[in-house]
Design an enzyme around this catalytic site. Structure first.
Site, mmCIF file in Angstrom:
data_model
loop_
_atom_site.group_PDB
_atom_site.id
_atom_site.type_symbol
_atom_site.label_atom_id
_atom_site.label_comp_id
_atom_site.label_asym_id
_atom_site.label_seq_id
_atom_site.Cartn_x
_atom_site.Cartn_y
_atom_site.Cartn_z
ATOM 1 N N ASN A 88 -1.599 54.883 -4.643
ATOM 2 C CA ASN A 88 -0.863 53.891 -3.664
ATOM 3 C C ASN A 88 0.165 53.313 -4.649
ATOM 4 O O ASN A 88 1.259 52.512 -3.873
ATOM 5 C CB ASN A 88 -1.982 53.027 -3.387
ATOM 6 N N TYR A 89 0.258 53.454 -5.738
ATOM 7 C CA TYR A 89 1.141 52.709 -6.591
ATOM 8 C C TYR A 89 2.261 53.465 -7.528
ATOM 9 O O TYR A 89 3.374 53.041 -7.830
ATOM 10 C CB TYR A 89 0.655 51.694 -7.408
ATOM 11 N N LEU A 90 1.807 54.641 -7.811
ATOM 12 C CA LEU A 90 2.807 55.325 -8.669
ATOM 13 C C LEU A 90 3.519 56.227 -8.031
ATOM 14 O O LEU A 90 3.050 57.212 -7.145
ATOM 15 C CB LEU A 90 1.937 56.107 -9.640
ATOM 16 N N SER A 144 4.971 51.566 -11.213
ATOM 17 C CA SER A 144 5.744 52.884 -11.279
ATOM 18 C C SER A 144 6.677 52.909 -12.439
ATOM 19 O O SER A 144 6.615 53.845 -13.161
ATOM 20 C CB SER A 144 6.702 52.981 -10.028
#
Length: 749
Positions: free
Chosen positions: A706-708, A579
């Site tokens: 899923n990650y940002l 992120s």
DNA sequence: GTATGTGACTCAGAAATTTGTAC
DNA sequence: CGTACAAATTTCTGAGTCACATA
């Protein structure tokens, strides 16, 4: 789903292990054994001192003070050394051939500027940031009525207007998008209080799973041949045979392990006679069956419109009936309400169980979870559920145990649901808390590089990798049960190479291993000198297949992390680094003066930086080359068009100069506009080509989903005047509704 | 206590399906 | 309009992470 990575040039083709046909025998006993030995060895090692450094002219004398491994290989590993050696050879082969392998570019790490220490405060508290005092009324019984109107809404979310126009008619065909859709106020769960006590819901009602369709025996003219002769199979054996037949064109039906596992399981389904007769898979001829299925799929494609619509309508009906549940007063979409059909297991990478029969799930295998005061789902007539339970400390609706690995499978809610969304939001909040103390933690582990204790040094170096390279934690896996893949804590000596100097850089570590889903991680990174020296130390007197971090596992690591910050685990670093990288890359790459397509290219590039960091790869699409070519053709055509337009503009200008009349001046204006339009179109195409080329082997989806932290993207859109639809499609907007609603353009991760 | 096993949940890329578009 | 193909989206289910129970 299946892991046929062989067409991916840049991934290692682990190939089938040809000579391990006996491997599975007694694996359970063997496994247990192995593990015990392993542990014992670690234990023993711990009590020994490093008195075995022969040949070591290492200047770092302090290591002598430290206990370290004596170099004896763990026994459990010895047993598998041979196998691993073989594999290693293969791997190296692959390496050579694939020198152009995917190499993760340097990680662009953004160092957050602020670094104030926050004492690990309890954050399990599900405190929300904005408190609206929307009351959470829990009146299970009411729900239904309250929700009766919702059925409609959910399925066809009002979409962007552009889409609507397509549907101009607005007819209410079943299974069709309805054009007009009352905007119906969406539930903003993020404005409500959360449960704090581990309770996941108070009321849950659903219709249970949809089972796989029954097996339909083949028509009698479709024959199976054994040893050249037609043979009618019993329905049980025939069904399993069709699974194989359907995969005939796939590469893994040629793999030894696959064939062996399949044949073994197939024989279990045969009648006594069949078992006696069919003893050699090589003598089995499935081609007629395979042809039949191909013809069927062709026929399906060629169906008339009406038929297709009918099928669509039926699917829609099933979706409406089974695709939703009621949880705490709200109708929510279920993610996977269809039970996985039987078939042949396809693991990813070099999976020892590939080809095994995944059995059909029956009602008596199913556990239902719902509230006591709900209307329980009915099992199909004449059948019973295995169990109906009422556990509101979990989020699943249905579960069953799968027969390949013995693991539990679940039916759960869609990402747009409250229960998933809250958790997702929480995840990013934890990552943001890490941001506040990451400098302290980094200083800490850099201190620990010098620790007297081997265990702490290993922990520090592992954490350094996790932080710098966004590696996964790397739990131990049961050998022989899954493909041989590793993460940080389970790295082995053979997975890294140390280069005191490489291509003008000092202290370079070369990583080469298979990670999750057997995706290759290949990277060369310069590291701090202390890290390098520590790695040399960790590798001393070890065999290639010994653990690099022999005193460390994920449990030890996560326990330590938990002490550093509440809720901190290894994977939080991945989320955090992903992120923060996006945020920083967006800042760096976005040019306020550029137009929308150019800005979106910047966004995609920022996204790409993250995907590279997280090693999210994909097999280049089969049609990649061709589609690039097509695009290039278009670009060329557009260029021609542009020069034509320019020429015309020129002559119009000349014309206007001579004639000096209104009409010709107008003509010049028109031509100018035309040129501009074409220039823009050309630009857009070129951007598209760049984007696609850069994206050849990179999968953006996983990181995006899923990650940002979606609020970063939403804020970026708002700040740059980009419609959020340009970066999130409908499903994504549903999943990230909370972020779209709450983030303003000033949002900072 | 520690080691191991289990359950529940997130995250993963390929395959299947649907949609868009050029002709 | 259909048709063919490519791109986008959705589905699918395997593969991880991690906490906690149990021996």
């Amino acid at each position: 789903m299946s892991g046929d990575h062989s067409h991916n040039e840049d991934q290692i083709d682990c190939g089938s292990r040809v000579n391990d046909s006996h491997k599975h025998k007694d694996k359970y006993k063997e496994k247990e054994h192995k593990h015990k030995d392993h542990k014992k060895d670690k234990e023993r090692d711990r009590s020994k001192h490093g008195n075995s450094d022969h040949k070591h002219k290492d200047k770092e004398r302090e290591k002598d003070k430290m206990k370290h491994k004596d170099g004896s290989a763990d026994k459990y590993k010895d047993k598998h050394k041979e196998k691993r050696k073989e594999e290693k050879i293969k791997l190296e082969d692959g390496k050579v051939k694939k020198e152009n392998g995917f190499a993760s570019p340097q990680h662009v790490k953004s160092e957050p500027e602020d670094d104030f220490y926050l004492p690990p405060k309890h954050e399990k508290s599900l405190k929300r940031e904005r408190d609206d005092d929307v009351d959470y009324d829990i009146k299970p019984k009411k729900i239904k009525t309250q929700n009766d109107k919702k059925p409609k809404k959910r399925k066809l979310e009002e979409d962007t207007k552009s889409k609507k126009t397509k549907n101009k008619k607005g007819e209410v065909t079943e299974g069709k998008k309805k054009a007009k859709n009352e905007p119906e106020d969406k539930w903003k769960w993020w404005e409500e209080e959360r449960y704090t006590d581990g309770v996941k819901w108070k009321f849950l009602e659903h219709k249970g799973p949809v089972f796989a369709p029954q097996y339909e025996p083949l028509p009698s003219h479709v024959k199976f041949y054994y040893d050249g002769k037609p043979m009618k199979l019993s329905p049980e054996a025939e069904e399993v045979a069709t699974f194989f037949a359907k995969m005939l064109d796939h590469e893994y039906t040629t793999k030894d392990i696959f064939r062996k596992n399949f044949f073994k399981d197939w024989r279990k389904e045969m009648s006594t006679d069949e078992k006696a007769k069919i003893t050699d898979l090589k003598k089995c001829n499935f081609t007629e069956m395979s042809e039949y299925f191909k013809a069927q799929s062709e026929a399906r494609k060629a169906m008339s419109k009406e038929e297709k619509l009918k099928i669509k309508a039926e699917n829609e009906r099933i979706l409406q009936e089974y695709g939703f549940c009621i949880m705490d007063n709200h109708k929510e979409r279920i993610a996977n309400f269809r039970i996985e059909p039987p078939g042949l297991f396809r693991g990813r990478g070099d999976h020892p169980k590939m080809g095994m029969l995944k059995r059909r799930i029956r009602p008596q295998d199913i556990i239902i979870n719902c509230s006591k005061d709900s209307k329980y789902p009915e099992p199909p007539p004449g059948t019973k559920w295995k169990e109906v339970r009422h556990d509101n400390k979990v989020t699943w609706l249905v579960s069953w145990t799968e027969n390949i690995q013995g693991s539990i499978k679940y039916i759960m809610l869609n990402p747009s649901s409250r229960i998933k969304g809250e958790k997702d939001w929480q995840k990013y909040e934890t990552a943001r808390r890490l941001k506040k103390c990451v400098d302290r933690i980094r200083n800490q582990y850099r201190e620990d590089f010098k620790s007297k204790e081997m265990k702490i040094r290993q922990r520090a170096v592992a954490l350094y990798f996790i932080d710098k390279l966004a590696l996964r934690a790397g739990n131990e896996k049961e050998e022989g049960e899954t493909a041989d893949t590793v993460g940080c804590c389970s790295l082995r000596v053979e997975h890294i190479n140390l280069h005191p100097e490489n291509e003008g850089q000092e202290y370079v570590v070369e990583f080469d291993f298979l990670g999750k889903d057997s995706i290759r991680y290949y990277n060369k990174v310069p590291v701090e000198k202390r890290v390098f020296k520590n790695l040399q130390l960790f590798m001393e007197n070890k065999e290639p297949d010994d653990d690099l971090f022999d005193r460390l596992n994920t449990s030890i690591l996560n326990k330590h992390l938990q002490e550093l910050m509440d809720g901190l685990t290894a994977k939080v670093f991945r989320t955090y680094n992903a992120s923060i990288t996006l945020q920083q890359q967006l800042k760096e790459l976005t040019n306020a003066d550029e137009n929308v397509p150019a800005k979106i290219l910047s966004y995609n590039r920022a996204n790409r930086a993250v995907a590279i960091l997280c090693n999210h790869q994909r097999a280049p699409p089969k049609t990649f080359e061709k589609s690039m070519q097509n695009l290039q053709t278009k670009i060329d055509a557009k260029r021609d068009q542009l020069s034509d337009a320019r020429r015309e503009l020129k002559s119009a200008k000349a014309d206007a100069k001579i004639r000096k009349d209104e009409k010709s001046r107008k003509a010049v204006e028109t031509k100018k506009k035309a040129v501009q339009r074409i220039e823009e179109q050309l630009m857009k195409l070129e951007v598209q080509a760049t984007d696609r080329e850069e994206n050849k082997q990179i999968a953006l989806g996983t990181s995006k989903l899923n990650y940002l932290d979606p609020r970063i993207s939403v804020a970026w859109c708002k700040k740059n005047g980009i419609p959020v639809e340009k970066i999130y499609n409908k499903t994504q907007r549903e999943k990230f509704a909370w972020a779209i609603d709450m983030a303003d353009e000033d949002y900072e991760f």
